[in-house]
Motif scaffolding. Structure first.
Motif, PDB file in Angstrom:
ATOM      1  N   PHE A  21      10.212   1.398  -6.721  1.00  0.00           N
ATOM      2  CA  PHE A  21       9.227   1.994  -7.277  1.00  0.00           C
ATOM      3  C   PHE A  21       7.815   1.061  -7.167  1.00  0.00           C
ATOM      4  O   PHE A  21       7.008   1.747  -6.982  1.00  0.00           O
ATOM      5  N   VAL A  22       7.776   0.011  -7.808  1.00  0.00           N
ATOM      6  CA  VAL A  22       6.940  -0.853  -7.829  1.00  0.00           C
ATOM      7  C   VAL A  22       6.166  -1.108  -6.481  1.00  0.00           C
ATOM      8  O   VAL A  22       4.997  -1.234  -6.107  1.00  0.00           O
ATOM      9  N   SER A  23       7.042  -1.153  -5.439  1.00  0.00           N
ATOM     10  CA  SER A  23       6.511  -1.601  -4.122  1.00  0.00           C
ATOM     11  C   SER A  23       5.878  -0.191  -3.435  1.00  0.00           C
ATOM     12  O   SER A  23       4.529  -0.437  -2.854  1.00  0.00           O
ATOM     13  N   LEU A  24       6.338   0.950  -3.870  1.00  0.00           N
ATOM     14  CA  LEU A  24       5.730   2.165  -3.495  1.00  0.00           C
ATOM     15  C   LEU A  24       4.297   2.359  -4.081  1.00  0.00           C
ATOM     16  O   LEU A  24       3.312   2.794  -3.389  1.00  0.00           O
ATOM     17  N   ILE A  25       4.193   1.814  -5.504  1.00  0.00           N
ATOM     18  CA  ILE A  25       3.109   2.080  -6.169  1.00  0.00           C
ATOM     19  C   ILE A  25       2.020   1.233  -5.471  1.00  0.00           C
ATOM     20  O   ILE A  25       0.711   1.372  -5.479  1.00  0.00           O
ATOM     21  N   ILE A  26       2.305  -0.056  -5.238  1.00  0.00           N
ATOM     22  CA  ILE A  26       1.621  -1.092  -4.561  1.00  0.00           C
ATOM     23  C   ILE A  26       0.812  -0.773  -3.359  1.00  0.00           C
ATOM     24  O   ILE A  26      -0.258  -0.790  -2.817  1.00  0.00           O
ATOM     25  N   PHE A  27       1.945  -0.308  -2.530  1.00  0.00           N
ATOM     26  CA  PHE A  27       1.504   0.335  -1.083  1.00  0.00           C
ATOM     27  C   PHE A  27       0.541   1.674  -1.095  1.00  0.00           C
ATOM     28  O   PHE A  27      -0.429   1.600  -0.599  1.00  0.00           O
ATOM     29  N   LEU A  28       0.732   2.594  -2.053  1.00  0.00           N
ATOM     30  CA  LEU A  28      -0.130   3.722  -2.270  1.00  0.00           C
ATOM     31  C   LEU A  28      -1.324   3.230  -2.790  1.00  0.00           C
ATOM     32  O   LEU A  28      -2.562   3.787  -2.127  1.00  0.00           O
ATOM     33  N   CYS A  29      -1.566   2.231  -3.679  1.00  0.00           N
ATOM     34  CA  CYS A  29      -2.771   1.673  -3.928  1.00  0.00           C
ATOM     35  C   CYS A  29      -3.533   0.832  -2.890  1.00  0.00           C
ATOM     36  O   CYS A  29      -4.692   1.190  -3.007  1.00  0.00           O
ATOM     37  N   ILE A  57      -7.739   1.181   0.954  1.00  0.00           N
ATOM     38  CA  ILE A  57      -8.177   1.229   2.469  1.00  0.00           C
ATOM     39  C   ILE A  57      -8.963   2.479   2.960  1.00  0.00           C
ATOM     40  O   ILE A  57      -9.943   2.469   3.298  1.00  0.00           O
ATOM     41  N   GLU A  58      -8.678   3.587   2.300  1.00  0.00           N
ATOM     42  CA  GLU A  58      -8.996   4.989   2.614  1.00  0.00           C
ATOM     43  C   GLU A  58     -10.739   4.904   2.013  1.00  0.00           C
ATOM     44  O   GLU A  58     -11.677   5.387   2.444  1.00  0.00           O
ATOM     45  N   GLN A  59     -10.928   4.510   0.662  1.00  0.00           N
ATOM     46  CA  GLN A  59     -11.965   4.511   0.047  1.00  0.00           C
ATOM     47  C   GLN A  59     -12.911   3.658   0.919  1.00  0.00           C
ATOM     48  O   GLN A  59     -14.180   3.940   0.818  1.00  0.00           O
ATOM     49  N   ILE A  60     -12.547   2.316   1.097  1.00  0.00           N
ATOM     50  CA  ILE A  60     -13.467   1.398   2.005  1.00  0.00           C
ATOM     51  C   ILE A  60     -13.783   2.137   3.344  1.00  0.00           C
ATOM     52  O   ILE A  60     -14.971   2.054   3.611  1.00  0.00           O
ATOM     53  N   HIS A  61     -13.010   2.543   3.741  1.00  0.00           N
ATOM     54  CA  HIS A  61     -13.398   3.424   5.254  1.00  0.00           C
ATOM     55  C   HIS A  61     -14.279   4.376   5.159  1.00  0.00           C
ATOM     56  O   HIS A  61     -15.369   4.606   5.624  1.00  0.00           O
ATOM     57  N   HIS A  62     -14.098   5.042   3.865  1.00  0.00           N
ATOM     58  CA  HIS A  62     -14.807   6.548   3.615  1.00  0.00           C
ATOM     59  C   HIS A  62     -16.472   5.764   3.106  1.00  0.00           C
ATOM     60  O   HIS A  62     -17.485   6.446   3.587  1.00  0.00           O
TER      61      HIS A  62
END
Length: 202
Positions: A12-20, A25-30
């Motif tokens: 669960f923690v790994s998934l949260i870190i991955f999503l963050c 990355i999406e925000q930086i790209h945008h």
């Protein structure tokens, strides 16, 4: 049971870190390019000020490839020595213009297999074809800055896009083409007042 719970929490923690990380990355790209990316192979176009002596020309356009997939991607490339004796790499690419009358993309030029990686007057020699592997999330410049708006076929407001070919062997180039984001020509070049022999790439 405790062991399973600990493992579940770790996942669960790994998934949260991955999503963050993905959201970051999406925000930086945008922020950098004005749009979000989707999974896969992606080419953004950068427009930067760069005057190379052509009347009305002010912008240089380049292509930046990012591997937004989970696997490495193989590109054919040309390593050579520049006229300043520095090691350089060139990727095979083409250019298209939107034809509003035909409602389709018109190819202005595209690298042919027999033409690619041939010695040029602006090269210092040592031309040879190599393979480059681009890792996930890795980003490289695949189209060097060029004055696209100074090409004879373009006018201010025209839409254009780059094509980058992962393979240039006979019959394979178009099957491996990666298409860039569309960009709009900002230059208002005075076509009659400059020589077509002027260098388009910088």
């Amino acid at each position: 049971m405790k062991k399973f719970s600990k493992k579940a929490r770790l996942i669960f923690v790994s998934l949260i870190i991955f999503l963050c990380l993905l959201i970051s990355i999406e925000q930086i790209h945008h922020y950098n390019y004005g749009h979000y990316f989707s999974y896969g192979l992606h080419i953004d176009v950068k427009s930067e000020y760069g005057y190379i002596g052509i009347p009305g020309q002010t912008q240089m356009y380049s292509g930046q490839f990012t591997n937004f997939s989970i696997l490495p991607v193989k590109f054919v490339a040309c390593d050579y020595v520049s006229d300043t004796l520095s090691d350089e790499t060139d990727y095979p690419y083409g250019l298209q213009k939107w034809n509003s009358s035909a409602n389709s993309w018109e190819t202005i030029f595209a690298i042919e297999s027999e033409e690619y990686c041939q010695p040029m007057p602006t090269h210092g020699g040592g031309n040879h074809i190599v393979s480059k592997w681009i890792l996930p999330i890795e980003s490289i410049q695949v189209v060097s800055p060029e004055a696209t708006g100074a090409r004879d076929t373009f006018r201010k407001g025209d839409q254009a896009r780059f094509l980058v070919f992962r393979d240039v062997s006979s019959g394979n180039a178009w099957n491996t083409a990666i298409i860039s984001e569309t960009f709009v020509i900002e230059d208002d070049v005075i076509k009659d007042d400059y020589s077509p022999s002027l260098r388009i790439q910088h």
